[in-house]
Design a protein around this motif. Sequence first.
Motif, mmCIF file in Angstrom:
data_model
loop_
_atom_site.group_PDB
_atom_site.id
_atom_site.type_symbol
_atom_site.label_atom_id
_atom_site.label_comp_id
_atom_site.label_asym_id
_atom_site.label_seq_id
_atom_site.Cartn_x
_atom_site.Cartn_y
_atom_site.Cartn_z
ATOM 1 N N THR A 1 0.867 -1.230 -0.049
ATOM 2 C CA THR A 1 0.098 -0.163 -0.048
ATOM 3 C C THR A 1 0.813 1.338 0.222
ATOM 4 O O THR A 1 0.492 2.142 -0.622
ATOM 5 C CB THR A 1 -0.895 -0.051 1.166
ATOM 6 N N LEU B 1 0.996 4.039 -2.975
ATOM 7 C CA LEU B 1 0.610 5.577 -2.735
ATOM 8 C C LEU B 1 1.740 6.451 -3.159
ATOM 9 O O LEU B 1 1.295 7.359 -3.867
ATOM 10 C CB LEU B 1 0.338 5.806 -1.302
ATOM 11 N N CYS C 1 -6.008 3.630 -6.290
ATOM 12 C CA CYS C 1 -5.686 4.964 -5.528
ATOM 13 C C CYS C 1 -5.596 6.142 -6.586
ATOM 14 O O CYS C 1 -6.166 7.243 -5.841
ATOM 15 C CB CYS C 1 -4.232 4.776 -4.747
ATOM 16 N N PHE D 1 -7.166 11.659 0.541
ATOM 17 C CA PHE D 1 -5.811 10.823 0.434
ATOM 18 C C PHE D 1 -5.610 9.863 1.552
ATOM 19 O O PHE D 1 -5.524 8.750 1.462
ATOM 20 C CB PHE D 1 -4.544 11.758 0.303
ATOM 21 N N ALA E 1 -6.048 5.802 1.420
ATOM 22 C CA ALA E 1 -5.077 4.999 1.913
ATOM 23 C C ALA E 1 -5.522 3.744 2.754
ATOM 24 O O ALA E 1 -4.982 2.625 2.663
ATOM 25 C CB ALA E 1 -3.772 5.866 2.546
#
Length: 271
Positions: free
Chosen positions: A90, A94, A161, A203, A207
């Motif tokens: 992750t 990101l 994302c 954001f 996430a």
Amino acid sequence: MPILERDDAQIWRRRTTGQSLVRWFGWLLGVAIFVYCWQLISESTTWFFVWDAPRIANDIWTRATPPKWEYITQLGRPIWDTLNIATLGTIIALCMAVPVAFLAARNTTPSALFIRPIALLVIVSTRSINSLIWALLLIAIIGPGVFAGVIAIAIRSIGFCAKLLYEAIEEIDHTQVEAITATGASRWQVMAYGIVPQILPAFAGIAVFRWDINIRESTVLGLVGAGGIGLQLSASLNVLAWPQVSLILIVILVAVMISEWVSAKVRGAII
């Protein structure tokens, strides 16, 4: 909704004759397609195993209960690897998704004609391939292990994302951006003080949400050799150790429930 006249009396009908015929033809076509597809499925299905499935399921349930609780001492490292795969994947996603999102958003891309289509292509291509397929490809390239699982999760998460983030960028309040621009701020200053503060809550939510999804996906990557608790599950299935399988499934369920709880708490605090 036509009104028909008959013997000087008006009769209300919901549809005209033509609309009714079209509707019935649509239903007839749908039934014909369903019957055709069912025939294809029936021809390739061994119905003996289907009818025998309840007995097999009951037999497996009998073999799998009670779980082999002493085996839990060997699941600490695999579940830790699973959490690391999800978390590191992750974070990497990101870091790569943020610039892609800014390049894809109409109000921040340097070139809507050349750069934006490339960014959108990256988003679509990474989202369209499942993480298991990415893991299979990466295992063939860099070999089996946790690293392949981390990269597979990261690649799969970039498009997810970036898509949500660039949509958030396009929906910002442009009044704040115009106010900062009017002060003579540079492009980077406008982005840092006019755009980034507005998208930070989105954001953070993206996430946490993606991390929660990646916990689920990383639990099965071991089935193809990408490490984590899925590797233990695959090994137990191969030797038909059903009590171990049931324990591993319980551990996965608990891990997913905890990640769901943490995700919900964090998103609630952010929102």
